[in-house]
Design a protein around this motif. Sequence first.
Motif, PDB file in Angstrom:
ATOM      1  N   VAL A  77       5.952   9.147   7.442  1.00 12.63           N
ATOM      2  CA  VAL A  77       7.034   7.895   7.326  1.00 12.63           C
ATOM      3  C   VAL A  77       6.411   6.652   6.564  1.00 12.63           C
ATOM      4  N   CYS A  78       5.116   6.355   7.412  1.00  8.65           N
ATOM      5  CA  CYS A  78       4.533   5.237   6.918  1.00  8.65           C
ATOM      6  C   CYS A  78       3.824   5.085   5.609  1.00  8.65           C
ATOM      7  N   MET A  79       3.230   6.521   5.264  1.00 10.61           N
ATOM      8  CA  MET A  79       2.774   6.733   4.165  1.00 10.61           C
ATOM      9  C   MET A  79       3.906   6.611   2.819  1.00 10.61           C
ATOM     10  N   GLY A  80       4.894   7.407   3.266  1.00  7.19           N
ATOM     11  CA  GLY A  80       5.915   7.326   2.098  1.00  7.19           C
ATOM     12  C   GLY A  80       6.367   5.959   1.967  1.00  7.19           C
ATOM     13  N   LEU A  81       6.704   5.043   2.828  1.00 12.08           N
ATOM     14  CA  LEU A  81       7.392   3.771   2.717  1.00 12.08           C
ATOM     15  C   LEU A  81       6.257   2.958   2.077  1.00 12.08           C
ATOM     16  N   LEU A  82       4.934   3.265   2.122  1.00 11.55           N
ATOM     17  CA  LEU A  82       4.034   2.321   1.613  1.00 11.55           C
ATOM     18  C   LEU A  82       3.853   2.671   0.110  1.00 11.55           C
ATOM     19  N   THR A  83       4.083   4.012  -0.277  1.00  9.78           N
ATOM     20  CA  THR A  83       4.071   4.561  -1.578  1.00  9.78           C
ATOM     21  C   THR A  83       5.158   3.719  -2.176  1.00  9.78           C
ATOM     22  N   THR A  84       6.466   3.769  -1.763  1.00  8.94           N
ATOM     23  CA  THR A  84       7.613   2.919  -2.366  1.00  8.94           C
ATOM     24  C   THR A  84       7.414   1.498  -2.451  1.00  8.94           C
ATOM     25  N   LEU A  85       6.916   0.971  -1.410  1.00  2.10           N
ATOM     26  CA  LEU A  85       6.729  -0.628  -1.600  1.00  2.10           C
ATOM     27  C   LEU A  85       5.346  -0.786  -2.668  1.00  2.10           C
ATOM     28  N   VAL A  86       4.393  -0.275  -2.616  1.00  6.17           N
ATOM     29  CA  VAL A  86       3.428  -0.460  -3.654  1.00  6.17           C
ATOM     30  C   VAL A  86       3.945  -0.267  -5.040  1.00  6.17           C
ATOM     31  N   THR A  87       4.556   0.942  -5.278  1.00  2.00           N
ATOM     32  CA  THR A  87       5.377   0.982  -6.639  1.00  2.00           C
ATOM     33  C   THR A  87       6.283  -0.056  -6.882  1.00  2.00           C
ATOM     34  N   ILE A 136       6.229  -3.157  -5.761  1.00  2.00           N
ATOM     35  CA  ILE A 136       5.406  -4.184  -6.160  1.00  2.00           C
ATOM     36  C   ILE A 136       4.828  -4.391  -7.851  1.00  2.00           C
ATOM     37  N   GLY A 137       4.375  -3.055  -7.855  1.00  2.00           N
ATOM     38  CA  GLY A 137       3.954  -2.818  -9.335  1.00  2.00           C
ATOM     39  C   GLY A 137       4.928  -3.058 -10.586  1.00  2.00           C
ATOM     40  N   CYS A 138       6.196  -2.920 -10.268  1.00  2.00           N
ATOM     41  CA  CYS A 138       7.284  -3.153 -11.206  1.00  2.00           C
ATOM     42  C   CYS A 138       7.409  -4.640 -11.293  1.00  2.00           C
ATOM     43  N   LEU A 139       6.695  -5.508 -10.697  1.00  3.68           N
ATOM     44  CA  LEU A 139       6.960  -6.760 -10.725  1.00  3.68           C
ATOM     45  C   LEU A 139       6.016  -7.537 -11.734  1.00  3.68           C
ATOM     46  N   MET A 151       7.986   6.812 -14.744  1.00  3.95           N
ATOM     47  CA  MET A 151       6.988   6.908 -13.702  1.00  3.95           C
ATOM     48  C   MET A 151       7.230   6.089 -12.633  1.00  3.95           C
ATOM     49  N   MET A 152       7.730   4.911 -12.684  1.00  8.34           N
ATOM     50  CA  MET A 152       8.105   3.933 -11.566  1.00  8.34           C
ATOM     51  C   MET A 152       9.393   4.735 -10.667  1.00  8.34           C
ATOM     52  N   ILE A 153      10.235   5.205 -11.382  1.00 10.84           N
ATOM     53  CA  ILE A 153      11.326   5.684 -10.499  1.00 10.84           C
ATOM     54  C   ILE A 153      10.928   7.041  -9.944  1.00 10.84           C
ATOM     55  N   LEU A 154      10.278   7.740 -10.406  1.00  8.80           N
ATOM     56  CA  LEU A 154       9.524   8.979  -9.775  1.00  8.80           C
ATOM     57  C   LEU A 154       8.575   8.681  -8.773  1.00  8.80           C
ATOM     58  N   MET A 155       7.955   7.790  -8.751  1.00  5.09           N
ATOM     59  CA  MET A 155       6.773   7.375  -7.714  1.00  5.09           C
ATOM     60  C   MET A 155       7.899   6.844  -6.692  1.00  5.09           C
ATOM     61  N   ILE A 156       8.781   6.138  -6.970  1.00  2.00           N
ATOM     62  CA  ILE A 156       9.671   5.544  -5.716  1.00  2.00           C
ATOM     63  C   ILE A 156      10.251   6.554  -4.994  1.00  2.00           C
ATOM     64  N   LEU A 157      10.740   7.714  -5.634  1.00  2.82           N
ATOM     65  CA  LEU A 157      11.398   9.066  -5.222  1.00  2.82           C
ATOM     66  C   LEU A 157      10.392   9.824  -4.560  1.00  2.82           C
ATOM     67  N   LEU A 158       8.915   9.734  -4.711  1.00  2.00           N
ATOM     68  CA  LEU A 158       7.901  10.387  -3.949  1.00  2.00           C
ATOM     69  C   LEU A 158       7.801   9.741  -2.720  1.00  2.00           C
ATOM     70  N   LEU A 210      -2.229  -0.339 -14.172  1.00  2.00           N
ATOM     71  CA  LEU A 210      -1.587   1.367 -14.168  1.00  2.00           C
ATOM     72  C   LEU A 210      -2.868   2.026 -13.202  1.00  2.00           C
ATOM     73  N   MET A 211      -4.069   1.687 -13.444  1.00  2.00           N
ATOM     74  CA  MET A 211      -5.230   2.440 -12.587  1.00  2.00           C
ATOM     75  C   MET A 211      -5.033   2.044 -11.276  1.00  2.00           C
ATOM     76  N   VAL A 212      -4.825   0.993 -10.880  1.00  3.13           N
ATOM     77  CA  VAL A 212      -4.953   0.450  -9.713  1.00  3.13           C
ATOM     78  C   VAL A 212      -3.642   0.828  -8.921  1.00  3.13           C
ATOM     79  N   LEU A 213      -2.468   0.739  -9.487  1.00  2.00           N
ATOM     80  CA  LEU A 213      -1.407   1.417  -8.835  1.00  2.00           C
ATOM     81  C   LEU A 213      -1.543   2.984  -8.284  1.00  2.00           C
ATOM     82  N   PHE A 214      -2.110   3.584  -9.291  1.00  2.00           N
ATOM     83  CA  PHE A 214      -2.207   4.892  -9.043  1.00  2.00           C
ATOM     84  C   PHE A 214      -3.440   5.162  -8.044  1.00  2.00           C
ATOM     85  N   ALA A 215      -4.414   4.352  -7.950  1.00  2.00           N
ATOM     86  CA  ALA A 215      -5.301   4.524  -6.945  1.00  2.00           C
ATOM     87  C   ALA A 215      -4.804   4.237  -5.619  1.00  2.00           C
ATOM     88  N   PHE A 216      -3.794   3.202  -5.399  1.00  2.00           N
ATOM     89  CA  PHE A 216      -3.260   3.098  -4.002  1.00  2.00           C
ATOM     90  C   PHE A 216      -2.336   4.078  -3.819  1.00  2.00           C
TER      91      PHE A 216
END
Length: 490
Positions: A415-425, A427-430, A300-307, A238-244
């Motif tokens: 755009v890149c940062m938004g897509l990266l946020t969605t991608l990292v989240t 991956i975190g769901c896995l 949190m996962m859903i909202l981070m993807i929406l973020l 959880l801490m690593v996900l929020f750091a990214f």
Amino acid sequence: MENTMTKSILKNKCLIIDGTRAFMMVWLGQMISFIGSGLTSFALGVWVFQKTGDITQYALISMFFILPGVLLGPLAGTLVDRWDRRTTMFISDLGTGLSTLSIAVVYLLGGLQVWYIYVAVFLSGAFGSLRMPSMQAAMTMMIPKKSLGRTSGLMEIVQIGQFLIAPIVAGGLMESIGLAGIVMIDFSTFLIAISILLFIHIPRATVTAEGCAGQGTVLQEAVYGWKYIKARPGLAALMVLFAFTNFTTEMTVVLFTPLILSFASTAKLGLAMSLCSSGFLVGGLLMSIWGGPKRRVPLMMILMILLGVFSTMIGLRASVGLIVVSGFLATLTVPIISSSNQVIWQKKVAVDVQGRVFAIRRTITLATPLVTYAIAGPLSDLVFEPLMTVNGALAGSFGQVLGMGPGRGIGLLFVCMGLLTTLVTAIGCLSPRLRKVEEELPDAVITQSAQVKIEKKLPSLLPARSPRNKIVYAKCHDLKPPLPELLSRD
């Protein structure tokens, strides 16, 4: 210090306020104090930029304020756990207030220089590194477990005030009373927060098996915060996900102003910032009323993807309307995500090590903005902006979608940062440890009824460490069996 601070008050116990009422008083005091800090932050930025005209010197104010939290965070967490938490908050507010006051004094004496502002801001940040860990840890002891979600929403509002209210007020005050006047107002808000602390009671944390295991020298106790997280893979993930995600979202925060100014006026920038920031307020109010669901990780996962999606939308077009709508929706998710995350940590971390654990988590969180501040400018000016000029390498591809010219490179970076946020989240769901952290880790918050049960079952328990402390303490070597096992017995 605590005995001196409250000696006269303790003679009349009716003056001491505890529980939820005490928290609400602390919350109000900190809200006022944070707004005052926001006034000074805005005024210092304007003064430095007007004096130097240098963006780098302006940005260094933020860096010197954040840096102590990264360097001293683990030590601050250890002190929060060692000291009485009310006393810690008192020291934090007093030290921060005096550091800020020194700026006004030097200014009135005619000797204020930019370098002194850096020194004062660093000292203010050092004392301030005690503030949030002590307040968050104190909240666990003052608020019933079922209400942590709502109070975490209120905590988000505390931090929002300095960004939403302070800039509007400071802009007008800067013309009328100047830098010294604003700093004096800020100092008075610290005095209000300190005065409130004199009349409230914050229980000491109960001694737990985890707390006993983490005892030692200051260095050993500081390191224990990291060891505690590392031994719990769900919390570590959880801490690593929020750091990214903090890195990606902070990049958009840093570049928001140049994005707007690339095609719009400063008046539209101010309007856009205010409307976007109002999402923070709405999200915080929503959480303070609702409190969040029982299982918080899926939300949190859903909202981070929406973020990530909303952040991507901000960069799609050079349109103030699109940016305001997308920015409002993005900031709306942040308080819900942040407060839900905070509740998980408050419930799952033993109360007498929360200072250390929260400080380590905050250190990691503050480290990512430092990286962002270092690379945001070069990444935008030297890489993305040249790519999106009329003759740039991406003009024929991304330029056809996002547009070309000034600011469109920053748009692509959004755009890149938004897509990266969605991608990292995603991956975190896995991670099964992350998804199941609420089920796999038992709650560590000990209720008042559990306190009574401990007192009855452990004859070796010691009396409270201070005359007014209602919580019973046990010798660490007598704390056997561990508390979860003890409390499960009939």
